[in-house]
Structures are given as C-alpha cells and as structure tokens.
Enzyme design. Structure first.
Site, PDB file in Angstrom:
ATOM      1  NE  ARG A 173      -1.532   2.606   2.712  1.00  0.00           N
ATOM      2  CZ  ARG A 173      -1.253   3.811   3.189  1.00  0.00           C
ATOM      3  NH1 ARG A 173      -1.294   4.876   2.384  1.00  0.00           N
ATOM      4  NH2 ARG A 173      -0.887   3.967   4.439  1.00  0.00           N
ATOM      5  CG  ASP A 174       2.685   4.676   2.897  1.00  0.00           C
ATOM      6  OD1 ASP A 174       2.322   5.464   2.004  1.00  0.00           O
ATOM      7  OD2 ASP A 174       3.241   5.052   3.937  1.00  0.00           O
TER       8      ASP A 174
ATOM      9  CG  ASN B  24       6.459   3.577   4.106  1.00  0.00           C
ATOM     10  OD1 ASN B  24       5.622   3.909   4.929  1.00  0.00           O
ATOM     11  ND2 ASN B  24       6.205   3.546   2.800  1.00  0.00           N
TER      12      ASN B  24
ATOM     13  CB  CYS C  30       1.756  10.565   1.289  1.00  0.00           C
ATOM     14  SG  CYS C  30       0.088  11.204   0.997  1.00  0.00           S
TER      15      CYS C  30
ATOM     16  CG  HIS D 195       2.774   4.817   8.858  1.00  0.00           C
ATOM     17  ND1 HIS D 195       2.634   3.713   8.044  1.00  0.00           N
ATOM     18  CD2 HIS D 195       3.126   5.845   8.029  1.00  0.00           C
ATOM     19  CE1 HIS D 195       2.882   4.054   6.797  1.00  0.00           C
ATOM     20  NE2 HIS D 195       3.191   5.348   6.765  1.00  0.00           N
TER      21      HIS D 195
ATOM     22  CG  HIS E  48       7.101   8.032   5.775  1.00  0.00           C
ATOM     23  ND1 HIS E  48       6.972   7.714   4.443  1.00  0.00           N
ATOM     24  CD2 HIS E  48       5.903   7.771   6.335  1.00  0.00           C
ATOM     25  CE1 HIS E  48       5.749   7.286   4.202  1.00  0.00           C
ATOM     26  NE2 HIS E  48       5.073   7.308   5.339  1.00  0.00           N
TER      27      HIS E  48
END
Length: 307
Positions: free
Chosen positions: A12-13, A246, A237, A204, A206
């Site tokens: 996903r990310d 990430n 994002c 979460h 980065h």
C-alpha cells in the site's frame, strides 16, 4: 529483542508513489512470501481512487485472491464508509480508516475536512463490525503537515479522545513526512496511551530525515506495540509534498529482532525486496539490506553477495 509487531506496508504505502500497477498475481505472491517468512501483519492495498493512485487499482482483486486465514493478517486502507463496504464485500477482515489531523492535508488527500471524516467514522465502524471485521483509527500528519507545518499534540489527542472514534481497536499515529524526532514520537505515543481510551498503538514512520529506525524504537519504548515498515524503504504519500520512503522493514526487524526472525529469514526479506525494487526501478534504501549483502562473513546476519 522486542515483542512489538511489524506490519509490512509495502503493497500500500510502499507502492502508491511508484506509478506502476503490479499484477494481482505478483502482489499475491509477495503477500504469501512475507507471511511465509514470518511477518505477522501486512497492509495489502487501498481503496483510494485508481485514477488518483493507479498502483492501488487491483486491491479488491488481491483481497479476493487470498484465503480467510491470510486475510486475518492483512489490512486495507479506507477513508469512507463506502470504502469499508466494498472492502468487506470482497472479503477483507481488517480495515484502516484513515484521515489527517491537518485539515489542509485531509483536503488534499481525501477531499474533505478532518471533521467530515471524523463524523463519518461511526458508520465505518458499524459496517466493519457488522461484517465481523476489525477497524483501526489512523491519524495521518500526526506530527507535521506539508501545508500547515507542525501539528500540535493536542490536535491529535482531541481526535483520539473523540467519542466518534470509539469502536476502533487500534490507533495509528503517522509521521507522514518523516520529520519527527524521537523525543516527539515518544511524547505523543506516551500521551495517547495515557490520555485516551485503551487501544493498541501503531506507529507509522518515514525515513525522510534518516530517523526512521530511531523513531520506531522510540515509539516502541513509549508503548507502541505495532510498527509499520516497507521493503527497501519504498514509498511515500502522493498528496504530501516532501514525503519520502517508509522506514525499511528490514531495518526495523534487524533492530528489534522479533522471535520469528532468523538470519535466513532476513536474507529472504532482502531477496524479495531486491526483486521487487528491480521490477519497479526503485532504489534500495535499507541499510540492513546493505549489511546482509556485505562481505563480513563472521557475522551471522551476513548472507554475502547474491549469486
């Protein structure tokens, strides 16, 4: 050694900034290999509009291809009650309902105010629960916003305390831009744990400023029991200028040494990451991956150059 759980968010990310749609079969292979290697939890896609985030276009097909046992360990990103309906109809069991602490980023990312997203959350919770699923409250830009700058802790705490967020089993605190430092992460995670309803805290992060692992360890020390990462530090994002990859899953597990991880398992993660990044034409940002491929053969975690 830590009991914190890694959730790998590569699919996903990790993928959403790449612009390339991986075939459903390839995504399913990655899911199954990560689960086989022992990764406890995965984020496998997003219900974001495929015209805005093309790499997520086949998320529902991925969900439909997985077994209920596999889906019990997988999460799908959602932003509206309708997203939840579609995800659970395809078979998803776990959804991450996400919006931003910052109104400006929520408008850019989801197309509505933070208040509108929060107001819709009870319907999302009801839909997930009716399907026998679980739902997380995910607060993006918990530390800084690309448009408005620093986000006050009280803003995040107010969302976390809001009665409309009740029903979420977890709360995800996101350093969306990777601009936080360990003291900030520790403070926010601690306060959320102390001052809001009892929930599992997910961090979460980065690695934009090189503090991804340090911030992850700070979050764990402050009470987070789940931490996010992506293979090779992939990701970012598309609606957050300045966002970078990430925190690398390989770096997180090397630092935290979960009980399921072995040197062979880490080498397997690195190999999976190398193949994926080569397919995508993306660089490998993982320091642990570099270490695995080094020539320091007396160290048990070194696998050496790939043959």
């Amino acid at each position: 050694m830590t009991n914190a759980i890694l959730r790998d968010v590569t699919l996903r990310d990790g993928l959403q900034l790449t612009g390339k749609l991986l075939a459903t079969e390839r995504k399913v292979e990655i899911v199954r290999e990560l689960l086989r290697l022992g990764v406890p939890s995965l984020e496998i896609g997003s219900m974001a509009r495929p015209d805005l985030v093309p790499p997520m276009a086949n998320t529902l097909e991925v969900v439909e291809a997985l077994t209920p046992e596999e889906l019990a360990r997988c999460w799908v990103w959602v932003a509206t009650p309708r997203h939840v309906e579609r995800a659970v109809a395809a078979g998803a069991l776990n959804v991450q309902y996400c919006f931003s602490a910052s109104d400006a980023h929520n408008q850019a990312n989801i197309g509505r105010s933070t208040e509108a997203s929060l107001a819709a959350m009870p319907a999302a919770v009801e839909t997930a629960r009716a399907a026998g699923g679980r739902i997380q409250l995910c607060i993006a830009t918990s530390f800084t916003c690309p448009f408005d700058g620093p986000v006050p802790e009280e803003r995040v705490l107010a969302i976390a305390r809001d009665a409309r967020a009740e029903g979420a089993e977890d709360i995800v605190l996101c350093d969306t831009l990777g601009q936080a430092v360990p003291a900030q992460v520790s403070s926010l995670v601690s306060r959320v744990g102390e001052e809001t309803p009892a929930r599992r805290i997910v961090y979460h992060g980065h690695d934009t400023w090189g503090l991804g692992v340090a911030n992850t360890l700070a979050a764990i020390g402050a009470g987070a029991t789940v931490v996010d990462g992506a293979l090779g530090g992939l990701g970012g994002c598309p609606f957050a200028p300045g966002a970078s990859g990430n925190t690398a899953s390989e770096d997180i597990v090397f630092a935290t040494r979960p009980s399921w991880l072995t040197p062979a398992g880490l080498a397997g993660m690195v190999e999976l990451s190398e193949d994926l990044l080569a397919d995508l034409g993306e660089p490998n940002r993982s320091k642990a991956a570099q270490g695995v491929r080094s020539s320091a053969s007396a160290f048990a975690w070194v696998a050496g150059p790939r043959r």
